[in-house]
Write an enzyme that holds these catalytic residues in place. Structure first.
Site, PDB file in Angstrom:
ATOM      1  N   GLU A   1      -0.046  -6.097   4.476  1.00 54.91           N
ATOM      2  CA  GLU A   1      -1.102  -5.080   4.366  1.00 54.91           C
ATOM      3  C   GLU A   1      -0.560  -3.707   4.008  1.00 54.91           C
ATOM      4  O   GLU A   1      -0.587  -2.797   4.833  1.00 54.91           O
ATOM      5  CB  GLU A   1      -1.818  -4.935   5.707  1.00 54.91           C
ATOM      6  N   PRO A   2      -0.088  -3.520   2.803  1.00 55.67           N
ATOM      7  CA  PRO A   2       0.413  -2.199   2.428  1.00 55.67           C
ATOM      8  C   PRO A   2      -0.714  -1.195   2.233  1.00 55.67           C
ATOM      9  O   PRO A   2      -1.754  -1.523   1.669  1.00 55.67           O
ATOM     10  CB  PRO A   2       1.109  -2.473   1.093  1.00 55.67           C
TER      11      PRO A   2
ATOM     12  N   CYS B   1      -7.475  28.515  11.356  1.00 61.08           N
ATOM     13  CA  CYS B   1      -7.190  29.442  12.446  1.00 61.08           C
ATOM     14  C   CYS B   1      -6.333  28.742  13.482  1.00 61.08           C
ATOM     15  O   CYS B   1      -6.817  28.368  14.556  1.00 61.08           O
ATOM     16  CB  CYS B   1      -8.491  29.915  13.057  1.00 61.08           C
TER      17      CYS B   1
HETATM   18  N1  LLP Z   1      -1.844  -2.738   8.901  1.00 64.50           N
HETATM   19  C1  LLP Z   1      -2.067  -2.198  10.098  1.00 64.50           C
HETATM   20  C2  LLP Z   1      -2.530  -3.035  11.181  1.00 64.50           C
HETATM   21  C3  LLP Z   1      -1.855  -0.826  10.291  1.00 64.50           C
HETATM   22  O1  LLP Z   1      -2.063  -0.293  11.480  1.00 64.50           O
HETATM   23  C4  LLP Z   1      -1.404  -0.027   9.210  1.00 64.50           C
HETATM   24  C5  LLP Z   1      -1.194   1.408   9.385  1.00 64.50           C
HETATM   25  C6  LLP Z   1      -1.201  -0.636   7.969  1.00 64.50           C
HETATM   26  C7  LLP Z   1      -1.414  -2.003   7.853  1.00 64.50           C
HETATM   27  C8  LLP Z   1      -0.764   0.127   6.757  1.00 64.50           C
HETATM   28  O2  LLP Z   1       0.488   0.675   6.941  1.00 64.50           O
HETATM   29  P1  LLP Z   1       1.188   1.451   5.721  1.00 64.50           P
HETATM   30  O3  LLP Z   1       1.558   0.432   4.683  1.00 64.50           O
HETATM   31  O4  LLP Z   1       0.218   2.422   5.202  1.00 64.50           O
HETATM   32  O5  LLP Z   1       2.362   2.085   6.355  1.00 64.50           O
HETATM   33  N2  LLP Z   1      -1.478   8.326   9.629  1.00 64.50           N
HETATM   34  C9  LLP Z   1      -0.072   7.941   9.624  1.00 64.50           C
HETATM   35  C10 LLP Z   1       0.105   6.478   9.348  1.00 64.50           C
HETATM   36  C11 LLP Z   1      -0.639   5.614  10.324  1.00 64.50           C
HETATM   37  C12 LLP Z   1      -0.499   4.173   9.993  1.00 64.50           C
HETATM   38  C13 LLP Z   1      -1.524   3.381  10.722  1.00 64.50           C
HETATM   39  N3  LLP Z   1      -1.484   1.986  10.463  1.00 64.50           N
HETATM   40  C14 LLP Z   1       0.656   8.787   8.582  1.00 64.50           C
HETATM   41  O6  LLP Z   1       0.025   9.632   7.972  1.00 64.50           O
HETATM   42  O7  LLP Z   1       1.862   8.626   8.410  1.00 64.50           O
END
Ligand code: LLP
Length: 434
Positions: free
Chosen positions: A292-293, A363
Site C-alpha cells: 500500500e504505497p 499565529c
Molecule cells: N498503509 C497503512 C496501513 C498506513 O497506515 C499508511 C500510512 C500507508 C499504508 C501508506 O504509507 P506511505 O507509503 O505513505 O508511507 N502523515 C505522515 C505519514 C503518516 C503515514 C500514515 N500511514 C507524514 O506526513 O509523514
C-alpha cells in the site's frame, strides 16, 4: 544547477521549471499558495509498482494506492487508469473514490476505529475488503454483514513487532502500537480462531504496516518472515490458508539531497524473492501479495508555490522569510520536524547566501515550513518560493486554521495545466456556519 528531482530544472532565464512548466508563470496564472502536481510523475510511480508486482508475482499480487497521502477525485481516476487498487481509511475517502468512479471491489478499508456508520456506509458502497484492527471491530463488522445478508471479506491487521527505525509518530508495527493485534502476545492467534467461527465474514488473509518513510535495508524482509511464519502456523494449527497478505506501505522518498534514492522496483524484486524462499521453506503457498504505497506514489509529484512577504533580519540573531501559506497547507515540519528543499523560484542562478527560517503566516511560532534554509540575499516581498516534494501528506493534512482557505491543486500534464481541486473561497469557509 543541481536540483532534487528530475522533474525540476532551471530555465535559461534562471527560473524554476517543474514538470517542464515555468513556476513563475503558474504562480501568476493561479495565484499562491498553490499546490502543483506532475501527473506523468504520478503515473510513472504507479507503473513502477504495477510492473514490479507483475514481474514478481504475476496476477498473484497488486499494489494499492494509500489515499491518505493525497485524496481527491482526480488522483483516484489516475490510479484507476494505472491499474492499482486503493487503501481507504474513512467514509470520506470512500465517498471521494466513489465520486471518481473507482471500482470499490478493489478497495481495502483500514482504520483502527471504524464507527458503525462507517461500517454500514462501506458495506452499502460495496467496499471489497475490510482490514480489521481488533476483536470488537470484528464483531461489529460481523453483525453488520449478517444484518445486510452478506459475507464480508476481510483481512486482520496484525502487529509483527517490527521497529522500522523511522519517526516515532509514524511507526506502527511495534507490539505496543495503537494499530492492529499483536502476534507476540498470542492475541492474533486468538483473533484468527475467533474469526474462523463467524458467519458474517470471510477471513481472506492478513495485513500489517510497520511504518512510513522507511529506508531500512531489510525491513520488509523481516516483516515478511514473521507474517509468513504466522500464516504457516495458522495453516498447521487450524487448516486455515490465507489467500492474501498485505505488507502495508511505507517506502521513503527524497526530501533533500541527503536522502537516499530508493530503487523501488529492485526493492520489490528483492522482497518478493525473499518471500518466495520463506514460503518454500515453510511449506506454504505464497498468498496473493498486496502493498500500500502512498508517499512514494505522490510525494515527488508535488511542489508548493508561495509568495514571499517580509524578510525579517533580527540583528545578531536570525532571519525569517514569511510566506503566504504555512502549517495550514504543510504541517509536516511542525508535526515531525520534516526536512524540505526550498528554492527562490525566480533566482535559481543566484548564490544562496541568506540563512533564514521559512515561516508561515499562522499565529503560532511553531508555524515553520523549514528552518535554516539558504536563499539568495536579494529575496524579498513578492518573490515566488517553491517547496519541493510536497505531493504527499500536505493537501491531505491541510487545515483551515486561522480561517485560511486551502490552496487549489493544479495538475501538470505535458503542455497542459488544469485545476483538479479548486481554491477554497472565503464563502467556502463559512459554508457550514449556521
Ligand atoms: N498503509 C497503512 C496501513 C498506513 O497506515 C499508511 C500510512 C500507508 C499504508 C501508506 O504509507 P506511505 O507509503 O505513505 O508511507 N502523515 C505522515 C505519514 C503518516 C503515514 C500514515 N500511514 C507524514 O506526513 O509523514
Amino acid at each position: 544547477m543541481k536540483t532534487l528531482s528530475d522533474n525540476l530544472s532551471v530555465s535559461s532565464a534562471g527560473t524554476l521549471l517543474f514538470a517542464g512548466h515555468d513556476t513563475l508563470a503558474l504562480a501568476q496564472k493561479y495565484g499562491t499558495p498553490l499546490y502543483l502536481m506532475d501527473e506523468q510523475r504520478i503515473r510513472r510511480n504507479c507503473r513502477t509498482y504495477v510492473n514490479a508486482f507483475k514481474n514478481a508475482f504475476g496476477d498473484r499480487g497488486m499494489p494499492l494506492y494509500a489515499g491518505k497521502a493525497a485524496a481527491f477525485k482526480r488522483i483516484y481516476q489516475i490510479v484507476r487508469e494505472e491499474g492499482l487498487g486503493i487503501d481507504v481509511v474513512s467514509a470520506g475517502e470512500i465517498h471521494t473514490a466513489l465520486q471518481a468512479g473507482f471500482p470499490l471491489e478493489n478497495a481495502y478499508f483500514h482504520s483502527n476505529n471504524k464507527t458503525d456508520a462507517d461500517i454500514a456506509y462501506a458495506m452499502e458502497c460495496g467496499v471489497g475488503y475490510f482490514v480489521v484492527d481488533n476483536r470488537e471491530e470484528l464483531d461489529a463488522i460481523d453483525a453488520a454483514a449478517q444484518k445486510a445478508g452478506i459475507r464480508q471479506k476481510l483481512l486482520l491487521r496484525l502487529t509483527p513487532g517490527i521497529d522500522p527505525h523511522t519517526y516515532e509518530a509514524i511507526s506502527t508495527g511495534k507490539v505496543d502500537s495503537k494499530f492492529g493485534t499483536a502476534i507476540e502476545t498470542g492475541q492474533a492467534e486468538q483473533l484468527v480462531r475467533y474469526a474462523l467461527g463467524l458467519r458474517g465474514i470471510e477471513l481472506t488473509g492478513f495485513h500489517c504496516h510497520v511504518g512510513s518513510l522507511v529506508f531500512g535495508e531489510d525491513v520488509y524482509q523481516r516483516t515478511a518472515d514473521i507474517m509468513l511464519a504466522f500464516i504457516a502456523d495458522m495453516q498447521a494449527k487450524y487448516g486455515y490458508t490465507a489467500q492474501q497478505f498485505d505488507i502495508g506501505g511505507g517506502y521513503g522518498v527524497r526530501y533533500t539531497d541527503d536522502d537516499p534514492q530508493l530503487d523501488i522496483a529492485r526493492k520489490i524484486a528483492e522482497v518478493a524473492a525473499h518471500m518466495k524462499a520463506a514460503a518454500a521453506r515453510l511449506g506454504i503457498t505464497l498468498p496473493k501479495i498486496l502493498m500500500e504505497p502512498g508517499r512514494s506514489i505522490v510525494a515527488d509529484a508535488g511542489l508548493t508555490l508561495y509568495t514571499a512577504g517580509s524578510v525579517k533580519r533580527i540583528t545578531g540573531y536570525k532571519n525569517y522569510l514569511s510566506i503566504d501559506g504555512g502549517m495550514t497547507d504543510n504541517p509536516r515540519y511542525a508535526l515531525y520536524g520534516s526536512r524540505y528543499t526550498v528554492y527562490a523560484a525566480g533566482r535559481m542562478n543566484e548564490t544562496p547566501d541568506l540563512l533564514c527560517d521559512v515561516v508561515g503566516r499562522c499565529c503560532e511560532s511553531g508555524d515553520i515550513i523549514q528552518p535554516n534554509v539558504t536563499l539568495p540575499a536579494g529575496v524579498g516581498r513578492g518573490d515566488i518560493i517553491a517547496v519541493c516534494t510536497t505531493g504527499a501528506y500536505n493537501y491531505s493534512m491541510a487545515s483551515n486554521y486561522n480561517r485560511l482557505p486551502r490552496p487549489p491543486i493544479v495538475m501538470l500534464d505535458g503542455d497542459r495545466d488544469y485545476v483538479a481541486v479548486r481554491r477554497e473561497s472565503l464563502a467556502d469557509l463559512t459554508a457550514n456556519d449556521l
